[in-house]
Design a protein around this motif. Structure first.
Motif, PDB file in Angstrom:
ATOM      1  N   ASN A  25     -24.636   3.514  21.519  1.00 51.13           N
ATOM      2  CA  ASN A  25     -24.132   2.846  20.305  1.00 51.13           C
ATOM      3  C   ASN A  25     -23.570   1.443  20.529  1.00 51.13           C
ATOM      4  OD1 ASN A  25     -24.769   5.079  18.666  1.00 51.13           O
ATOM      5  ND2 ASN A  25     -22.844   6.083  19.186  1.00 51.13           N
ATOM      6  N   ILE A  26     -23.651   0.943  21.757  1.00 53.54           N
ATOM      7  CA  ILE A  26     -23.212  -0.441  22.032  1.00 53.54           C
ATOM      8  C   ILE A  26     -24.276  -1.149  22.860  1.00 53.54           C
ATOM      9  CG2 ILE A  26     -20.715  -0.083  21.841  1.00 53.54           C
ATOM     10  CD1 ILE A  26     -20.650   0.226  24.907  1.00 53.54           C
ATOM     11  N   ASN A  27     -25.510  -0.667  22.746  1.00 55.18           N
ATOM     12  CA  ASN A  27     -26.587  -1.186  23.591  1.00 55.18           C
ATOM     13  C   ASN A  27     -26.743  -2.685  23.475  1.00 55.18           C
ATOM     14  OD1 ASN A  27     -29.564  -1.777  24.289  1.00 55.18           O
ATOM     15  ND2 ASN A  27     -29.237   0.287  25.080  1.00 55.18           N
ATOM     16  N   ALA A  28     -26.686  -3.186  22.237  1.00 50.04           N
ATOM     17  CA  ALA A  28     -26.923  -4.616  22.027  1.00 50.04           C
ATOM     18  C   ALA A  28     -25.777  -5.471  22.546  1.00 50.04           C
ATOM     19  CB  ALA A  28     -27.147  -4.897  20.538  1.00 50.04           C
ATOM     20  N   GLU A  29     -24.619  -4.837  22.776  1.00 44.21           N
ATOM     21  CA  GLU A  29     -23.460  -5.586  23.254  1.00 44.21           C
ATOM     22  C   GLU A  29     -23.225  -5.373  24.754  1.00 44.21           C
ATOM     23  OE1 GLU A  29     -20.129  -5.629  20.040  1.00 44.21           O
ATOM     24  OE2 GLU A  29     -21.238  -3.769  19.785  1.00 44.21           O
ATOM     25  N   THR A  30     -24.196  -4.749  25.407  1.00 41.39           N
ATOM     26  CA  THR A  30     -24.054  -4.415  26.821  1.00 41.39           C
ATOM     27  C   THR A  30     -24.998  -5.256  27.670  1.00 41.39           C
ATOM     28  OG1 THR A  30     -23.501  -2.131  26.236  1.00 41.39           O
ATOM     29  CG2 THR A  30     -24.156  -2.541  28.514  1.00 41.39           C
ATOM     30  N   ASN A  31     -24.482  -5.885  28.689  1.00 42.72           N
ATOM     31  CA  ASN A  31     -25.301  -6.603  29.673  1.00 42.72           C
ATOM     32  C   ASN A  31     -25.146  -5.914  31.024  1.00 42.72           C
ATOM     33  OD1 ASN A  31     -26.324  -8.823  28.098  1.00 42.72           O
ATOM     34  ND2 ASN A  31     -24.255  -9.631  28.046  1.00 42.72           N
ATOM     35  N   TRP A  32     -26.281  -5.635  31.664  1.00 44.68           N
ATOM     36  CA  TRP A  32     -26.252  -4.969  32.958  1.00 44.68           C
ATOM     37  C   TRP A  32     -26.475  -5.977  34.086  1.00 44.68           C
ATOM     38  CZ3 TRP A  32     -24.679  -0.121  33.631  1.00 44.68           C
ATOM     39  CH2 TRP A  32     -24.695   0.737  32.532  1.00 44.68           C
ATOM     40  N   VAL A  33     -25.668  -5.864  35.139  1.00 44.33           N
ATOM     41  CA  VAL A  33     -25.857  -6.652  36.356  1.00 44.33           C
ATOM     42  C   VAL A  33     -26.086  -5.660  37.494  1.00 44.33           C
ATOM     43  CG1 VAL A  33     -24.848  -8.294  37.971  1.00 44.33           C
ATOM     44  CG2 VAL A  33     -24.358  -8.488  35.506  1.00 44.33           C
ATOM     45  N   TYR A  34     -27.224  -5.788  38.143  1.00 43.90           N
ATOM     46  CA  TYR A  34     -27.606  -4.854  39.211  1.00 43.90           C
ATOM     47  C   TYR A  34     -27.449  -5.563  40.553  1.00 43.90           C
ATOM     48  CZ  TYR A  34     -30.865  -2.149  42.165  1.00 43.90           C
ATOM     49  OH  TYR A  34     -31.442  -1.426  43.185  1.00 43.90           O
ATOM     50  N   LEU A  35     -26.485  -5.098  41.360  1.00 47.42           N
ATOM     51  CA  LEU A  35     -26.276  -5.645  42.706  1.00 47.42           C
ATOM     52  C   LEU A  35     -27.168  -4.875  43.670  1.00 47.42           C
ATOM     53  CD1 LEU A  35     -22.394  -6.133  42.736  1.00 47.42           C
ATOM     54  CD2 LEU A  35     -24.182  -7.742  42.068  1.00 47.42           C
ATOM     55  N   SER A  36     -28.155  -5.572  44.194  1.00 46.91           N
ATOM     56  CA  SER A  36     -29.209  -4.929  44.961  1.00 46.91           C
ATOM     57  C   SER A  36     -29.135  -5.305  46.441  1.00 46.91           C
ATOM     58  CB  SER A  36     -30.576  -5.336  44.394  1.00 46.91           C
ATOM     59  OG  SER A  36     -31.625  -4.843  45.195  1.00 46.91           O
ATOM     60  N   GLY A  37     -29.263  -4.309  47.297  1.00 45.19           N
ATOM     61  CA  GLY A  37     -29.294  -4.545  48.738  1.00 45.19           C
ATOM     62  C   GLY A  37     -30.017  -3.422  49.446  1.00 45.19           C
TER      63      GLY A  37
END
Length: 620
Positions: A87-99
């Motif tokens: 219900n907050i998908n449009a207000e969510t930004n994902w940052v993926y820290l990859s290693g």
């Protein structure tokens, strides 16, 4: 997000400080049972995580009500991320820290005081599902560079893009901006014809001060957050396909294209199938309300990929009109091109509603009413038969230019943009008798033969004696009668299409989103919301049955008087003919079937044989 040890907490704290918003570490919200399990060297399962994820989702919602926040959480599976952003998908930004595994394993071994031993890291890598809609960052970068990358990748990009700044496109842009969304706007550059359209439009309205304006497609697409959300407001037909091909080189997997024009539902299905092969989601969306509705709140009918819709729902539902209960006049309609289909039918119903009001006005004029009188009569009907089209028609009849009414100066040729034609064709293809829509469409076609009408008027006597023996109440009841038949036919067409294409459309919900914002909004439509909760056929509703029975005598009287006095009322007349036909227990079609069998051996079935067997006779 990322596996344990990737640096989420460190980066999250720095980012929160940089943005001056709260920071929360997801690990701090684990229940004691989860902490104990991990401390004993056991990996958490989905059941262990569910309550924890829901707690973090509630936390995010609470923070969004105030401003925003940074939350760090492993969020290894897509379904975990779905729960976190529910219900907050449009207000969510994902940052993926990859290693790599080795990088993070070394980090875990050097970390003190954490309840998760490094031996569990392998289970996290096995669980990890790389996100498709996240900003992916290499953990070998310095924390400062990571923060800089996040800010440039997320904070300076737009949430929503609108392609095409015609009348509707401009109004939707202003609507989005007025609701606080950060948008990018695009309009093509055509030397000497369309130059700096987006830039000039932005300068014209203060609410667009934070919007980004483009006439370069690559720059426009690159200005948007991923997954990109791009709404097309361009002419239906080949133009849509050309625009899609222009956009494709710059799009990424899982980006979303929304077609907000009056596209044919079959083409929407084809485009949806084609774009799936490119990894792009396509949402065919009906939008009704005209220029004012698009600005203040239209009715919106999206269809297509349901999961993709979740990513645009907040934008479309926020800018839509609201019903009497405050709910958005926007809902996910169904798969494929179902949203474009019901918008097409909406326009067909609209054709009829407009034609009926035009016929009513003609009758009132034949009774000797001038445009002000007609406006007064229509205004008096609002208490029992109000609609948006009734309201604007009354306003139209009051408008003067000089000493005469403007409506008297308008050439009597009615244009159309094709949706009434499409609706009539779809009715024929599906075998549904949408006779009123066809009648309204053909009335427009007849109007276009102005020169021939003038010529033929001289050849045939018209008795138009203006001695109609009807009252304004008779006309009102005839109008209400025909409107019920019109809405029966329109929703019948939607219902039949839903069954044939297995769309599973909710007629009550469709009626609800048509109660505000759209051109055919009315008190009748509000009544139909409840009616369709119990039936798909409004002519089986007791209240509407009573109304039709009560109004029919007035409808017959009005149509008969009009025929006798050569007053043209094709839609009002067709409403009666249709009801007579649909309620005739034994129709004349037996004669037609006999004729077909006579000249073409097409066979027939018999009333005295219910087996379904086909018969053929030698008629000589």
């Amino acid at each position: 997000m990322g596996v344990s040890g990737c640096g989420k907490s460190t980066i999250g704290k720095l980012l929160a400080q940089e943005l001056d918003i709260p920071f929360f570490d997801g690990d701090d919200f684990h229940p004691e049972s989860n902490i104990q399990k991990m401390s004993n060297g056991q990996a958490l399962n989905d059941a262990d995580r569910q309550g924890w994820l829901e707690t973090l989702n509630d936390l995010a919602k609470q923070q969004l009500a105030k401003n925003s926040c940074v939350i760090v959480c492993s969020a290894l599976k897509q379904k975990y991320r779905d729960t976190l952003s529910l219900n907050i998908n449009a207000e969510t930004n994902w940052v993926y820290l990859s290693g790599s595994f080795n990088q993070i394993f070394d980090r875990l071994n050097s970390r003190e005081g954490h309840f998760m031993p490094s031996e569990l890291l392998i289970s996290q890598f096995e669980t990890l599902e790389d996100p498709k809609d996240a900003l992916k960052i290499d953990i070998t970068l310095t924390p400062e560079n990571i923060i800089r990358t996040i800010k440039s990748g997320l904070m300076n990009t737009s949430e929503f893009g609108l392609f095409g700044l015609g009348v509707m496109g401009k109004s939707l842009c202003r609507n989005l901006a007025n609701n606080g969304f950060k948008i990018s706007m695009f309009n093509r550059h055509v030397a000497g014809v369309e130059v700096d359209v987006a830039k000039n439009f932005k300068a014209e309205y203060s609410e667009l001060s934070h919007a980004k304006a483009f006439d370069d497609i690559a720059a426009f697409v690159n200005s948007l957050q991923q997954p990109r959300r791009i709404m097309l407001m361009v002419n239906a037909g080949k133009t849509i396909d050309y625009v899609i091909e222009d956009l494709l080189p710059y799009l990424s997997e899982n980006d979303i294209i929304i077609d907000g024009g009056n596209s044919n539902y079959k083409k929407t299905k084809e485009r949806n199938t084609y774009l799936k092969t490119k990894g792009i989601h396509f949402i065919g969306t009906g939008v009704s309300g005209g220029e004012e509705g698009a600005l203040k709140g239209p009715s919106i009918m999206p269809s297509g990929d349901k999961e993709a819709y979740k990513n645009v729902a907040q934008f479309l539902e926020t800018i839509s009109a609201k019903d009497k209960n405050g709910l958005p006049c926007c809902t996910y309609v169904g798969p494929e091109g179902s949203g474009q289909f019901i918008k097409m039918v909406h326009n067909g119903v609209e054709y009829v509603e407009m034609q009926l009001l035009a016929e009513v006005a003609t009758i009132l004029e034949s009774l000797g009413q001038n445009p002000d009188d007609i406006a007064n009569t229509l205004d008096s009907w609002k208490a029992t038969a109000n609609s948006y089209l009734l309201e604007i028609t009354a306003t139209i009849f009051r408008k003067k230019e000089g000493d005469d009414w403007l409506v008297n100066k308008i050439l009597d040729k009615a244009g159309n943009k094709g949706t009434g034609n499409w609706t009539t064709i779809a009715s024929a293809e599906l075998g549904v008798p949408s006779t009123l829509i066809a009648s309204a469409l053909f009335s427009r076609y007849i109007s276009f033969y102005k020169e021939e009408r003038v010529q033929l008027n001289k050849n045939f006597e018209n008795s138009n004696t203006s001695e109609l023996n009807v009252t304004t109440n008779d006309i009102l009841e005839a109008y209400q009668f025909a409107r019920i038949i019109n809405h029966y036919q329109g929703f019948k067409l939607i219902s039949e299409a839903s069954n044939k294409f297995e769309w599973h459309l909710n007629l009550s919900e469709i009626a609800r989103i048509w109660t505000n914002g759209c051109i055919i909004r009315s008190t009748l439509m509000e009544d139909l919301v409840a009616v369709f909760k119990h039936t798909t056929n409004i002519l089986t509703n007791p209240e509407l049955i009573n109304k039709v029975n009560n109004y029919k005598s007035s409808a017959k009287k009005v149509v008969s008087e009009c025929i006798l006095n050569d007053v043209t009322t094709p839609a009002l007349a067709e409403a009666i003919q249709f009801l007579n036909g649909i309620t005739t227990k034994y129709a004349s079609a037996n004669i037609i079937q006999a004729q077909r069998d006579y000249f073409g051996a097409h066979t027939y079935q018999r009333l005295d044989d219910d087996s379904g067997k086909s018969y053929h006779s030698n008629w000589n």
